[in-house]
Design an enzyme around this catalytic site. Structure first.
Site, short mmCIF file in Angstrom:
data_model
loop_
_atom_site.label_atom_id
_atom_site.label_comp_id
_atom_site.label_asym_id
_atom_site.label_seq_id
_atom_site.Cartn_x
_atom_site.Cartn_y
_atom_site.Cartn_z
N LYS A 191 0.86 -1.19 0.00
CA LYS A 191 0.00 0.00 0.00
C LYS A 191 0.89 1.24 0.00
O LYS A 191 1.57 1.53 0.98
CB LYS A 191 -0.88 0.06 1.26
CG LYS A 191 -1.88 1.22 1.16
CD LYS A 191 -2.40 1.67 2.51
CE LYS A 191 -1.76 2.93 3.04
NZ LYS A 191 -1.94 4.13 2.22
N GLY A 244 7.29 5.02 7.83
CA GLY A 244 6.35 6.13 8.03
C GLY A 244 6.54 6.71 9.42
O GLY A 244 7.61 6.59 10.02
N SER A 245 5.47 7.30 9.93
CA SER A 245 5.59 8.01 11.20
C SER A 245 5.64 7.04 12.39
O SER A 245 5.15 5.91 12.32
CB SER A 245 4.40 8.96 11.37
OG SER A 245 3.22 8.20 11.48
N THR A 246 6.21 7.53 13.47
CA THR A 246 6.27 6.73 14.70
C THR A 246 4.86 6.43 15.19
O THR A 246 4.56 5.33 15.66
CB THR A 246 7.09 7.48 15.76
OG1 THR A 246 8.43 7.61 15.25
CG2 THR A 246 7.14 6.74 17.08
N ARG A 247 3.98 7.42 15.04
CA ARG A 247 2.58 7.24 15.49
C ARG A 247 1.93 6.04 14.77
O ARG A 247 1.36 5.16 15.41
CB ARG A 247 1.81 8.55 15.18
CG ARG A 247 0.35 8.55 15.51
CD ARG A 247 -0.30 9.90 15.12
NE ARG A 247 0.30 10.54 13.95
CZ ARG A 247 -0.01 10.24 12.69
NH1 ARG A 247 -0.93 9.36 12.43
NH2 ARG A 247 0.60 10.85 11.68
N THR A 248 2.06 5.99 13.45
CA THR A 248 1.46 4.87 12.72
C THR A 248 2.18 3.56 13.04
O THR A 248 1.54 2.51 13.16
CB THR A 248 1.48 5.15 11.20
OG1 THR A 248 0.83 6.39 10.96
CG2 THR A 248 0.79 4.07 10.42
N GLY A 249 3.48 3.63 13.21
CA GLY A 249 4.24 2.42 13.56
C GLY A 249 3.70 1.79 14.84
O GLY A 249 3.55 0.57 14.94
N GLU A 267 10.42 1.18 10.11
CA GLU A 267 11.38 2.28 9.96
C GLU A 267 10.58 3.56 10.14
O GLU A 267 9.76 3.91 9.30
CB GLU A 267 12.03 2.20 8.58
CG GLU A 267 13.44 2.73 8.58
CD GLU A 267 13.58 4.00 7.76
OE1 GLU A 267 12.61 4.78 7.71
OE2 GLU A 267 14.67 4.20 7.19
N CYS A 303 13.34 10.83 6.31
CA CYS A 303 13.43 10.46 7.73
C CYS A 303 14.86 10.54 8.24
O CYS A 303 15.07 10.74 9.42
CB CYS A 303 12.80 9.11 7.99
SG CYS A 303 13.12 7.93 6.71
N GLU A 398 10.46 15.69 15.17
CA GLU A 398 10.68 15.57 13.73
C GLU A 398 9.78 16.58 13.00
O GLU A 398 8.57 16.58 13.19
CB GLU A 398 10.35 14.16 13.26
CG GLU A 398 10.60 13.98 11.78
CD GLU A 398 10.39 12.55 11.32
OE1 GLU A 398 9.36 11.96 11.65
OE2 GLU A 398 11.28 12.04 10.61
P1 ADP Z 1 3.05 10.71 7.23
O1 ADP Z 1 2.56 11.51 8.40
O2 ADP Z 1 4.45 11.00 6.84
O3 ADP Z 1 2.10 10.65 6.08
P2 ADP Z 1 2.08 8.19 8.08
O4 ADP Z 1 2.65 7.25 9.06
O5 ADP Z 1 0.78 8.83 8.40
O6 ADP Z 1 3.19 9.24 7.79
O7 ADP Z 1 1.90 7.50 6.65
C1 ADP Z 1 2.79 6.52 6.15
C2 ADP Z 1 1.96 5.42 5.53
O8 ADP Z 1 1.18 4.83 6.56
C3 ADP Z 1 0.99 5.89 4.46
O9 ADP Z 1 0.92 4.91 3.44
C4 ADP Z 1 -0.32 5.96 5.21
O10 ADP Z 1 -1.47 5.80 4.40
C5 ADP Z 1 -0.18 4.79 6.16
N1 ADP Z 1 -1.03 4.86 7.35
C6 ADP Z 1 -1.44 5.99 8.00
N2 ADP Z 1 -2.22 5.67 9.04
C7 ADP Z 1 -2.32 4.30 9.06
C8 ADP Z 1 -3.00 3.35 9.89
N3 ADP Z 1 -3.73 3.73 10.91
N4 ADP Z 1 -2.84 2.05 9.59
C9 ADP Z 1 -2.07 1.64 8.57
N5 ADP Z 1 -1.46 2.48 7.74
C10 ADP Z 1 -1.56 3.80 7.97
#
Ligand code: ADP
Length: 499
Positions: A191, A244-249, A267, A303, A398
């Site tokens: 994705k 992607g972001s730490t929050r989503t990780g 990462e 990053c 960041e």
């Molecule tokens: P950024 O803030 O740099 O966009 P994100 O972590 O939000 O970083 O996005 C990185 C990837 O993670 C994107 O492909 C985004 O669609 C995906 N993403 C964002 N939120 C979620 C989630 N809750 N579950 C799975 N994937 C997500």
């Protein structure tokens, strides 16, 4: 014949582009099962690029089922290593042959300049070439045992691997994930970010053209909360690789725990330091080019951006002056103009985030050292802030934008303390000609990718072979090099008794 491609040529090519906008499943583009759509916007012009379905768990189910079928019948997993190598090399060739088109897709969606996007193509094809060559070099080993037993280790694919990528380097990120995942024999459901998904869709199509069997590389575009979460929670996805972001990780960790406990490679964010000693004074001008590159490449949206400059006090004024002068050459402008030196911030949302950090910098007493540039839509010039203390927001969080925070040190111990004073640990650069300092940096810095430089230049040859693993809030799991290939393998210990 004049082969220079002008801005007008790029505009014409952009206009003629065929933009992929549907899920790519089982070797072909299919309609999304979702009724709602989202529209990627060109941040340089504000124009809508296309409409793409927001995606749904049904799209993900279909992609995972296709990847599972491909995995189980062995159409790729069981292919001879030399066949796999041939296909991956051909994908690299096709990336190069279709480079202008792929670069344009990234430019239109996320606002990098056409010259940067073209320069980045070598990384995308390079990952496929590196991992193509690695396919038949993934050796297990034989363990000591009695003579009637053969004990050995075998690297096997993990199965169906999911990947979720960010928007900052759309094609590079897709290649960084896909090349080792495929080289290890897995099937893939990827994705891309909703901000920039079209080059990834085209990549999957090119992979099939290169001879990758249908069903092995599937791409489901969509939102994080629709497609991303569905991959994260899928019971038939064996592993998930994320940047992607730490929050989503952290959310992905939760999804894994609440579903099938799938293996994760994460990462995440970073706040990487660049430590510069006064002993580098003789190399000032050449070094500054690299410092600026590491801070501001891709408008600072990477990053591993070295967004904290930690400079020896006695060298501060000279270095900052040179950095400010050199950054003046980075001028935001038309992303399709080959002469433009600085692109756009990827989205208005990201721009608002960057602006909030600039406000916080002023509120907390930081001082702008670079000329005050105009902020216009998604365009802004690089900004260098001085009088930054380690506790300020711009020193800790960041930003993901072209904002460099300058801090100073008196002793090298203090420099390392400041550099490590972060929850992140993705990358670090240290400039020194002093062996004792260099050794201390290698020993003490918490960073997955560490560059120690006693002179400007170099480093080009390590790009694909170096393996790195983040620290702390920056995630875990190895990417890059041969160890990065093993991340996508399962290790089987075999005890073979015969005769
Ligand atoms: P950024 O803030 O740099 O966009 P994100 O972590 O939000 O970083 O996005 C990185 C990837 O993670 C994107 O492909 C985004 O669609 C995906 N993403 C964002 N939120 C979620 C989630 N809750 N579950 C799975 N994937 C997500």
């Amino acid at each position: 014949m004049n082969s220079i491609v002008t801005k007008a040529d790029w505009q014409a090519r952009a206009h003629a582009l065929c933009i992929p906008d549907k899920p790519f499943i089982n070797g072909r583009f299919v309609s999304s099962r979702s009724d709602s759509t989202f529209s990627p916007i060109n941040p340089a012009t504000g124009e809508e690029i296309c409409k793409i379905g927001i995606g749904s768990s049904l799209d993900v189910d279909e992609a995972v089922a296709s990847a599972r079928d491909a995995y189980e019948d062995g159409r790729w997993r069981s292919a001879p290593p030399l066949r796999k190598k041939q296909v991956l090399l051909r994908i690299a060739d096709l990336i190069e042959q279709h480079g202008d088109e792929l670069a344009l897709l990234d430019v239109l969606e996320m606002g990098k300049t056409i010259s940067n996007a073209r320069a980045e193509l070598a990384f995308s094809s390079g990952f496929f070439r590196y991992y193509a060559e690695a396919v038949d070099k993934l050796y297990g080993d034989v363990v000591p045992s009695d003579l009637s037993t053969l004990g050995y280790h075998l690297y096997e694919p993990r199965g169906v691997v999911g990947a979720i990528t960010p928007w900052n380097f759309p094609l590079i990120m897709a290649s960084l994930k896909a090349a080792p995942i495929l080289a290890a024999g897995n099937s893939l459901v990827l994705k891309p970010s909703e901000v920039a998904s079209t080059s990834t869709l085209r990549l999957a199509e090119l992979a099939v053209e290169a001879g990758l069997p249908p069903g092995v590389f599937n791409v489901v575009p969509g939102l994080g909360r629709t497609v991303g979460e569905a991959i994260g929670r899928h019971m038939d996805v064996d592993m998930l690789s994320f940047t992607g972001s730490t929050r989503t990780g952290r959310q992905l960790l939760r999804y894994s725990g609440e579903s099938n406990g799938k293996a994760l490679l994460l990462e995440l964010g970073g706040k990487s330091p660049q430590v510069v000693g006064a002993d580098m004074r003789p190399d000032l001008e050449a070094m500054v080019t690299q410092i600026i590159h590491e801070a501001f490449w891709n408008q600072g949206q990477w990053c591993v951006a070295r967004s904290r400059l930690i400079v020896e006090e006695s060298f501060h004024d000279e270095l900052v002056d040179a950095i400010v002068r050199a950054s003046e050459h980075l001028v935001p402008g038309d992303t399709l103009d080959p002469d433009t030196t600085f692109g756009a911030i990827a989205t208005l949302g990201q721009m608002a985030r960057v602006r909030s950090y600039i406000d916080a910098a002023y509120d907390e007493g930081a001082r702008l050292l670079s000329p005050e540039g105009k902020i216009d839509g998604c365009f802004m010039a690089p900004m260098v802030f001085g009088d930054v203390s380690p506790t300020m927001k711009i020193a800790k969080e960041e930003i993901f934008g072209p904002v460099l925070s300058v801090l100073t040190f008196k002793t090298f111990d203090e420099a390392l303390r400041i550099a490590n004073d972060t929850s992140y640990g993705l990358a670090a650069t240290v400039w020194t000609k002093n062996m004792t300092r260099a050794h201390a940096a290698v020993r003490d810095l918490r960073a997955g990718k560490l560059a120690v430089r006693s002179r400007p230049g170099g480093g080009e040859q390590t790009g694909f072979a170096l393996s790195t693993e983040p620290w702390g809030s920056s995630g875990f799991g190895v990417e890059g090099g041969m160890s990065g290939l093993r991340s996508y393998c399962r290790l089987k210990g075999v005890e073979f008794v015969c005769g």
